[in-house]
Motif scaffolding. Sequence first.
Motif, PDB file in Angstrom:
ATOM      1  N   VAL A 448       0.899  -1.278   0.016  1.00  0.00           N
ATOM      2  CA  VAL A 448       0.071   0.063  -0.007  1.00  0.00           C
ATOM      3  C   VAL A 448       1.037   1.390  -0.055  1.00  0.00           C
ATOM      4  CG1 VAL A 448      -1.921   1.312   1.148  1.00  0.00           C
ATOM      5  CG2 VAL A 448      -1.876  -1.118   1.313  1.00  0.00           C
ATOM      6  N   ALA A 449       0.770   1.838  -1.167  1.00  0.00           N
ATOM      7  CA  ALA A 449       1.990   3.019  -1.278  1.00  0.00           C
ATOM      8  C   ALA A 449       1.336   4.366  -0.576  1.00  0.00           C
ATOM      9  CB  ALA A 449       2.194   3.401  -2.871  1.00  0.00           C
ATOM     10  N   ASP A 450       2.268   5.407  -0.376  1.00  0.00           N
ATOM     11  CA  ASP A 450       1.757   6.569   0.148  1.00  0.00           C
ATOM     12  C   ASP A 450       1.030   7.366  -0.606  1.00  0.00           C
ATOM     13  OD1 ASP A 450       4.014   6.992  -1.405  1.00  0.00           O
ATOM     14  OD2 ASP A 450       4.971   8.482  -0.106  1.00  0.00           O
ATOM     15  N   GLU A 451       1.005   7.280  -2.019  1.00  0.00           N
ATOM     16  CA  GLU A 451       0.492   7.957  -2.919  1.00  0.00           C
ATOM     17  C   GLU A 451      -0.563   6.995  -3.732  1.00  0.00           C
ATOM     18  OE1 GLU A 451       2.652  10.251  -5.225  1.00  0.00           O
ATOM     19  OE2 GLU A 451       3.512  11.620  -3.847  1.00  0.00           O
ATOM     20  N   PRO A 452      -1.677   6.612  -3.364  1.00  0.00           N
ATOM     21  CA  PRO A 452      -2.559   5.516  -3.662  1.00  0.00           C
ATOM     22  C   PRO A 452      -3.074   5.913  -5.055  1.00  0.00           C
ATOM     23  CG  PRO A 452      -4.001   6.613  -2.145  1.00  0.00           C
ATOM     24  CD  PRO A 452      -2.442   7.182  -1.874  1.00  0.00           C
ATOM     25  N   PHE A 453      -2.967   4.932  -6.065  1.00  0.00           N
ATOM     26  CA  PHE A 453      -3.435   5.374  -7.524  1.00  0.00           C
ATOM     27  C   PHE A 453      -4.884   4.549  -7.671  1.00  0.00           C
ATOM     28  CE2 PHE A 453      -4.206   4.500 -11.844  1.00  0.00           C
ATOM     29  CZ  PHE A 453      -3.770   5.514 -12.659  1.00  0.00           C
ATOM     30  N   LEU A 454      -5.925   5.159  -8.287  1.00  0.00           N
ATOM     31  CA  LEU A 454      -7.128   4.543  -8.281  1.00  0.00           C
ATOM     32  C   LEU A 454      -7.558   4.788  -9.870  1.00  0.00           C
ATOM     33  CD1 LEU A 454      -9.305   5.697  -5.407  1.00  0.00           C
ATOM     34  CD2 LEU A 454      -8.129   3.831  -5.486  1.00  0.00           C
ATOM     35  N   PHE A 455      -7.999   3.707 -10.280  1.00  0.00           N
ATOM     36  CA  PHE A 455      -8.369   3.586 -11.825  1.00  0.00           C
ATOM     37  C   PHE A 455      -9.765   4.537 -11.862  1.00  0.00           C
ATOM     38  CE2 PHE A 455      -5.595   0.364 -11.130  1.00  0.00           C
ATOM     39  CZ  PHE A 455      -4.712   0.411 -12.347  1.00  0.00           C
ATOM     40  N   SER A 456     -10.068   5.125 -13.017  1.00  0.00           N
ATOM     41  CA  SER A 456     -11.503   5.791 -13.265  1.00  0.00           C
ATOM     42  C   SER A 456     -12.486   4.600 -13.667  1.00  0.00           C
ATOM     43  CB  SER A 456     -11.359   6.751 -14.617  1.00  0.00           C
ATOM     44  OG  SER A 456     -12.456   7.161 -14.748  1.00  0.00           O
ATOM     45  N   ALA A 457     -12.952   3.956 -12.538  1.00  0.00           N
ATOM     46  CA  ALA A 457     -13.501   2.801 -12.585  1.00  0.00           C
ATOM     47  C   ALA A 457     -14.629   2.762 -11.207  1.00  0.00           C
ATOM     48  CB  ALA A 457     -12.861   1.507 -12.577  1.00  0.00           C
ATOM     49  N   SER A 458     -15.292   1.937 -11.004  1.00  0.00           N
ATOM     50  CA  SER A 458     -16.032   1.850  -9.804  1.00  0.00           C
ATOM     51  C   SER A 458     -15.473   1.482  -8.706  1.00  0.00           C
ATOM     52  CB  SER A 458     -17.442   0.670  -9.992  1.00  0.00           C
ATOM     53  OG  SER A 458     -16.711  -0.338 -10.032  1.00  0.00           O
ATOM     54  N   VAL A 459     -15.903   1.935  -7.684  1.00  0.00           N
ATOM     55  CA  VAL A 459     -15.393   1.543  -6.170  1.00  0.00           C
ATOM     56  C   VAL A 459     -15.047  -0.029  -6.124  1.00  0.00           C
ATOM     57  CG1 VAL A 459     -15.527   1.813  -3.749  1.00  0.00           C
ATOM     58  CG2 VAL A 459     -15.992   3.775  -5.109  1.00  0.00           C
ATOM     59  N   ARG A 460     -15.958  -0.631  -6.359  1.00  0.00           N
ATOM     60  CA  ARG A 460     -15.831  -1.960  -6.534  1.00  0.00           C
ATOM     61  C   ARG A 460     -14.898  -2.894  -7.284  1.00  0.00           C
ATOM     62  NH1 ARG A 460     -20.593  -6.406  -7.767  1.00  0.00           N
ATOM     63  NH2 ARG A 460     -19.262  -8.572  -7.530  1.00  0.00           N
ATOM     64  N   VAL A 488     -17.954   4.776   1.473  1.00  0.00           N
ATOM     65  CA  VAL A 488     -18.592   4.175   0.321  1.00  0.00           C
ATOM     66  C   VAL A 488     -19.881   4.055   0.292  1.00  0.00           C
ATOM     67  CG1 VAL A 488     -18.443   2.161  -1.270  1.00  0.00           C
ATOM     68  CG2 VAL A 488     -16.367   3.145  -0.150  1.00  0.00           C
ATOM     69  N   ARG A 489     -20.706   3.806   1.201  1.00  0.00           N
ATOM     70  CA  ARG A 489     -22.130   3.590   1.079  1.00  0.00           C
ATOM     71  C   ARG A 489     -22.833   5.085   1.338  1.00  0.00           C
ATOM     72  NH1 ARG A 489     -24.257  -1.282   3.052  1.00  0.00           N
ATOM     73  NH2 ARG A 489     -22.817  -2.677   3.929  1.00  0.00           N
ATOM     74  N   GLU A 490     -22.136   5.915   1.654  1.00  0.00           N
ATOM     75  CA  GLU A 490     -22.757   7.516   1.422  1.00  0.00           C
ATOM     76  C   GLU A 490     -22.542   8.050   0.126  1.00  0.00           C
ATOM     77  OE1 GLU A 490     -20.912   9.815   4.193  1.00  0.00           O
ATOM     78  OE2 GLU A 490     -21.810   8.716   6.026  1.00  0.00           O
ATOM     79  N   LEU A 491     -21.742   7.367  -0.842  1.00  0.00           N
ATOM     80  CA  LEU A 491     -21.665   7.849  -2.048  1.00  0.00           C
ATOM     81  C   LEU A 491     -22.962   7.612  -3.060  1.00  0.00           C
ATOM     82  CD1 LEU A 491     -17.931   6.312  -3.060  1.00  0.00           C
ATOM     83  CD2 LEU A 491     -18.682   8.767  -2.420  1.00  0.00           C
ATOM     84  N   ALA A 492     -23.006   8.224  -4.175  1.00  0.00           N
ATOM     85  CA  ALA A 492     -24.261   8.447  -4.837  1.00  0.00           C
ATOM     86  C   ALA A 492     -24.744   6.702  -5.227  1.00  0.00           C
ATOM     87  CB  ALA A 492     -24.098   9.316  -6.097  1.00  0.00           C
ATOM     88  N   ASP A 493     -23.988   5.989  -5.891  1.00  0.00           N
ATOM     89  CA  ASP A 493     -24.209   4.904  -6.252  1.00  0.00           C
ATOM     90  C   ASP A 493     -23.635   3.707  -5.389  1.00  0.00           C
ATOM     91  OD1 ASP A 493     -25.791   5.389  -8.455  1.00  0.00           O
ATOM     92  OD2 ASP A 493     -23.995   6.232  -9.374  1.00  0.00           O
ATOM     93  N   GLY A 494     -23.104   3.994  -4.383  1.00  0.00           N
ATOM     94  CA  GLY A 494     -22.430   3.128  -3.324  1.00  0.00           C
ATOM     95  C   GLY A 494     -21.097   2.394  -4.040  1.00  0.00           C
ATOM     96  N   TYR A 495     -21.111   1.520  -4.063  1.00  0.00           N
ATOM     97  CA  TYR A 495     -19.731   0.442  -4.484  1.00  0.00           C
ATOM     98  C   TYR A 495     -19.838   0.466  -5.812  1.00  0.00           C
ATOM     99  CZ  TYR A 495     -18.478  -1.235   0.189  1.00  0.00           C
ATOM    100  OH  TYR A 495     -17.936  -1.515   1.277  1.00  0.00           O
ATOM    101  N   ASP A 496     -21.093   1.003  -6.612  1.00  0.00           N
ATOM    102  CA  ASP A 496     -20.993   1.107  -7.964  1.00  0.00           C
ATOM    103  C   ASP A 496     -20.319   2.701  -8.673  1.00  0.00           C
ATOM    104  OD1 ASP A 496     -21.482  -1.558  -8.792  1.00  0.00           O
ATOM    105  OD2 ASP A 496     -23.800  -1.018  -8.319  1.00  0.00           O
ATOM    106  N   THR A 497     -20.305   3.370  -7.653  1.00  0.00           N
ATOM    107  CA  THR A 497     -19.830   4.906  -7.900  1.00  0.00           C
ATOM    108  C   THR A 497     -18.400   4.831  -8.588  1.00  0.00           C
ATOM    109  OG1 THR A 497     -20.937   5.625  -5.885  1.00  0.00           O
ATOM    110  CG2 THR A 497     -19.441   7.026  -7.197  1.00  0.00           C
TER     111      THR A 497
END
Length: 618
Positions: A448-460, A488-497
């Motif tokens: 787990v790096a100090d600068e996490p990279f997320l893809f432009s995809a859903s949370v899930r 995550v549950r508070e996001l608009a589409d939850g895990y599909d956001t």
Amino acid sequence: MPGRDAPPRRGIDPDRGKTWLRRALPIVLAHKWTFAVALGASFVSLLLQVEIPRLLGTDAIDKALVPSVDQALRPPSQRLPAAHFHDILIHDVVIVLVLAVLAGLCGFLSRRYLLATAYRIEFDLRNIIYAHLARLSFGFYDRVQTGQLISRANSDIRSTQMYLTFGPSIIVQCLGAVVAFGYMLAIAPLLALVAMAAMPFIYVATVRMRSVLFPVSWLIQSRLAEVATIVDENVNGVRVVKSFAAEGRQVNQLAAAADRVRWAYVKDADTRARFTPLVQNLTQLGMAFVVLFGGYLVIHHHLQVGTIVTFSFWMVMLQAPFQMLGMLIMLGQRAAASAQRIYEILDEEPTVVDRPGAVDLVGCRGDVRFDAVGFAYASDGPAVLDGFDLHLRPGETVAVVGRTGSGKTTVGRLLDRFYDVGSGAVRIDGTDVRDLTLASLRANVGIVADEPFLFSASVRDNIAYGRPDATLEEVRAAAVAAGADGFVRELADGYDTVVGERGYTLSGGQRQRLAIARTLLLNPPILVLDDATSAIDVQVEQEIHRNLRRLMEGRTTLIVAHRLSTIGLADRVVLVDGGRVVAEGPHAELLESVPLYAEVLAQADQGAGEGEPAGERV
């Protein structure tokens, strides 16, 4: 035929001594059947088009129109019936129409299969480059600009693909011209030679054009890559640009780079403007010679009028290949420059690869040992680690503490073999990591790096990146352990956001929690946390730590620590300075007996006073 998404059947020839075209030939030959249909249909279409002028000239004109005019000058008793000439004319027109329809159908087939081949070659090139980029080591990405890679994987591929497919098509067009010239030689050899009188001049002009265009084409592709680099850096670094109100300066930088591209394009256009009209219009000189010399032969009854008309049609047909010849030269020079830029990537060898005889890491116990490790990021650069020794026993949690630049993060990178050590060895369960397959090593070591990279995809999808087949329940369990389930549950589409690019629609702490969940879902026996909770507030961090304590039981964990709260997770603390371990033991013991350790903590307190919670970072 392979499926539409099948991987390339062949790659670039690795022999660097061959020309760029011969190196690319295997990819073209992988689609030889569709390419052959395209070129064959194109050639048949040209043959039919060449035949049409011959029918119009030697049959319709010489056997119908001209004799009918001659008949009108004769006495009525010596005239042939007009229906005779009508029949010949109608017969020839019908044949011409049939040939025109057949030529059109062949042209359709040619275009259809030619474009199919072109896009398949482009597909292969893109996959070959991406697959090779995926194999290259981190050292390559440390020294190559992202914009350069994007440019070579897009515009350079397109330039190369266009020449590989449309170049042979243009050559086939030229073969049609050769067939027409053969007809000309068969009908009137001397007139055919006169018609070709301008060819030597065309050859000289094309050779000169080619020598001038190549360096300009290379310059264009290089400067396009420069623009792509600037755009990429400004998009990815938009927050830095805006925070320094540097928009105007960056726009000026891009404008300067775009102006350099404009200059190169203008130079290219100027070169083509000087040579292309010459190449294209020299054929007009041949037509003038046909009319002059052919007219002389007709006047002196050595040639029929229809022959001149036929030759004129063929000369018009000869113009098209010569007009495309200039484009072929331009495409060829640009493709040569682009291909060489692509080969610079493909010829790059990964430095971190599986050794011959490498074995899989199976049943990992988590015994990690660094034996006199020495490492520098560049061969001529300063040593980051020098005689680094550290032993992590199975199931033990060790925190690595030190000043900035002391080599803490490098320790985790060497453990997962992002880089190979310069000297010494890193061992897992007694086996040098260089003797383990990369896939099995990285499946057992989670970072787990100090600068996490997320893809432009859903949370899930981001959490399940390492295990795409994970169920939603497993994804949620990992998110709960990382303290991410609540937000995550508070996001608009939850895990599909769908998160924005790099996850910038989330806060830094939220991104870090998702990155932790992504690693925890893999459940690796060895875990590396590189300042993994630096952007998380203390209350949430305490919740994560409670979960981590449970999850780290029986798991070997290396923590690159910057917070006292994170150090509290460790069974043992290691102090690093000058690229080696200078002290180790419990936190309280080091604080009392090692002045340097207390100094590091004091510096952390000072940094906290400048914007972070006091005493939190080390």
